[in-house]
Design a protein around this motif. Sequence first.
Motif, PDB file in Angstrom:
ATOM      1  N   GLN B   2     -21.953  59.877  20.784  1.00 21.09           N
ATOM      2  CA  GLN B   2     -22.833  60.652  19.919  1.00 21.09           C
ATOM      3  C   GLN B   2     -22.594  60.275  18.462  1.00 21.09           C
ATOM      4  OE1 GLN B   2     -23.239  64.869  21.085  1.00 21.09           O
ATOM      5  NE2 GLN B   2     -21.305  64.556  22.117  1.00 21.09           N
ATOM      6  N   ARG B   3     -23.604  60.529  17.630  1.00 21.04           N
ATOM      7  CA  ARG B   3     -23.418  60.362  16.187  1.00 21.04           C
ATOM      8  C   ARG B   3     -23.702  61.686  15.518  1.00 21.04           C
ATOM      9  NH1 ARG B   3     -22.848  54.780  15.740  1.00 21.04           N
ATOM     10  NH2 ARG B   3     -21.900  54.542  13.701  1.00 21.04           N
ATOM     11  N   ILE B   4     -22.836  62.069  14.594  1.00 21.35           N
ATOM     12  CA  ILE B   4     -23.000  63.332  13.887  1.00 21.35           C
ATOM     13  C   ILE B   4     -23.928  63.097  12.694  1.00 21.35           C
ATOM     14  CG2 ILE B   4     -21.762  65.245  12.779  1.00 21.35           C
ATOM     15  CD1 ILE B   4     -20.720  64.777  15.580  1.00 21.35           C
ATOM     16  N   VAL B  15     -22.327  67.734   6.241  1.00 14.46           N
ATOM     17  CA  VAL B  15     -22.127  67.463   7.664  1.00 14.46           C
ATOM     18  C   VAL B  15     -21.761  68.770   8.345  1.00 14.46           C
ATOM     19  CG1 VAL B  15     -20.736  66.232   9.366  1.00 14.46           C
ATOM     20  CG2 VAL B  15     -21.235  65.154   7.179  1.00 14.46           C
ATOM     21  N   ILE B  17     -20.443  69.768  12.021  1.00 17.20           N
ATOM     22  CA  ILE B  17     -20.032  69.226  13.320  1.00 17.20           C
ATOM     23  C   ILE B  17     -20.280  70.289  14.386  1.00 17.20           C
ATOM     24  CG2 ILE B  17     -18.146  68.209  14.643  1.00 17.20           C
ATOM     25  CD1 ILE B  17     -16.837  67.469  11.935  1.00 17.20           C
ATOM     26  N   GLN B  18     -21.247  70.020  15.260  1.00 21.02           N
ATOM     27  CA  GLN B  18     -21.660  71.036  16.243  1.00 21.02           C
ATOM     28  C   GLN B  18     -21.223  70.694  17.661  1.00 21.02           C
ATOM     29  OE1 GLN B  18     -23.374  73.930  15.558  1.00 21.02           O
ATOM     30  NE2 GLN B  18     -23.186  73.502  13.376  1.00 21.02           N
ATOM     31  N   MET B  21     -16.028  66.600  19.485  1.00 17.34           N
ATOM     32  CA  MET B  21     -16.053  65.148  19.291  1.00 17.34           C
ATOM     33  C   MET B  21     -14.967  64.449  20.080  1.00 17.34           C
ATOM     34  SD  MET B  21     -16.471  64.682  15.196  1.00 17.34           S
ATOM     35  CE  MET B  21     -15.025  65.665  14.825  1.00 17.34           C
ATOM     36  N   THR B  25     -16.315  59.206  18.389  1.00 16.62           N
ATOM     37  CA  THR B  25     -17.327  59.919  17.596  1.00 16.62           C
ATOM     38  C   THR B  25     -16.749  60.330  16.243  1.00 16.62           C
ATOM     39  OG1 THR B  25     -18.288  60.735  19.649  1.00 16.62           O
ATOM     40  CG2 THR B  25     -18.942  61.873  17.634  1.00 16.62           C
ATOM     41  N   LEU B  29     -18.007  59.034  12.563  1.00 13.96           N
ATOM     42  CA  LEU B  29     -18.403  59.940  11.483  1.00 13.96           C
ATOM     43  C   LEU B  29     -17.714  59.537  10.180  1.00 13.96           C
ATOM     44  CD1 LEU B  29     -19.709  62.452  10.270  1.00 13.96           C
ATOM     45  CD2 LEU B  29     -17.826  63.814  11.211  1.00 13.96           C
TER      46      LEU B  29
END
Lengths: 137, 129
Positions: B2-4, B15, B17-18, B21, B25, B29
């Motif tokens: 994934q990419r944040i 940013v 972060i949800q 990670m 990842t 970031l």
Amino acid sequence: MDITRSEVVAVRAAAEVVNVRHIVRRAAVDLAFSLVEQTKIVTAASELARNMVDYGGGGDLTVELLSDGIRKGVRLIFEDQGPGIPDIQQALRDGFTTGKGLGLGLGGAKRLSNEFQIDSAPGRGTRITIVRWKGSA
Amino acid sequence: MQRIPILKMGPYLLVSIQVDMDDRTAMALQDDLMEQIVRHRARGVLIDISALDVVDSFIGRMLADTAAMARVLDADTVVVGMQPSVAITLVELGLALTGVRSALNIERGMDLLRSRIEGPGIADGHHEE
């Protein structure tokens, strides 16, 4: 002491550390650990799972729910067939690392647990067992 | 992997972060943030970690390194929204995150960035490009 539930998870790659965090979180939630207790055991598991991948070539995590009279707890057993730890006292010291990490993994995981045990020898792999009891935060 | 997402707002990068990670990842970031600081000539970075229920030594180090690297690129970093259980655990783990500025929430974090970047007294949202 009874083991009321047991599951084994293979941890081979760094990306699977996230999965370990979720499985350990679920076990702690099932025993109604407080949020701080959950966070401590999940964080300890994250450190030890990453160590197992980085230094032990991956291994297996056994997650057990324990019942000992009125006490309830989570036991985590990390087992790898890697090169083993030649000097356990040195490995437990904060800041000691043979890799690229901070050297907080083993000592930190020990501080976040109620019980902590390492069995390791060069060439024979490593087994680390931690227990966290509910209500001990 | 994934990419944040990174949002640009004036001279700031934001940013939130949800997701939980994995290590790659987290490193991506960090790389993305450095690249965007330079590209947008950003002066401040705000990282919201209120959705993170675990910060282990790897993610903790990523946050500390990010703040140090951003500093070298002339940008300030504020980490906001750390959950109390995460703060308690981090300190017991042995990671005090010295060198990382923090604030309780996004609003206070933005105030902190503005006052450092625009100087005291003009932290009212005006910024000269």
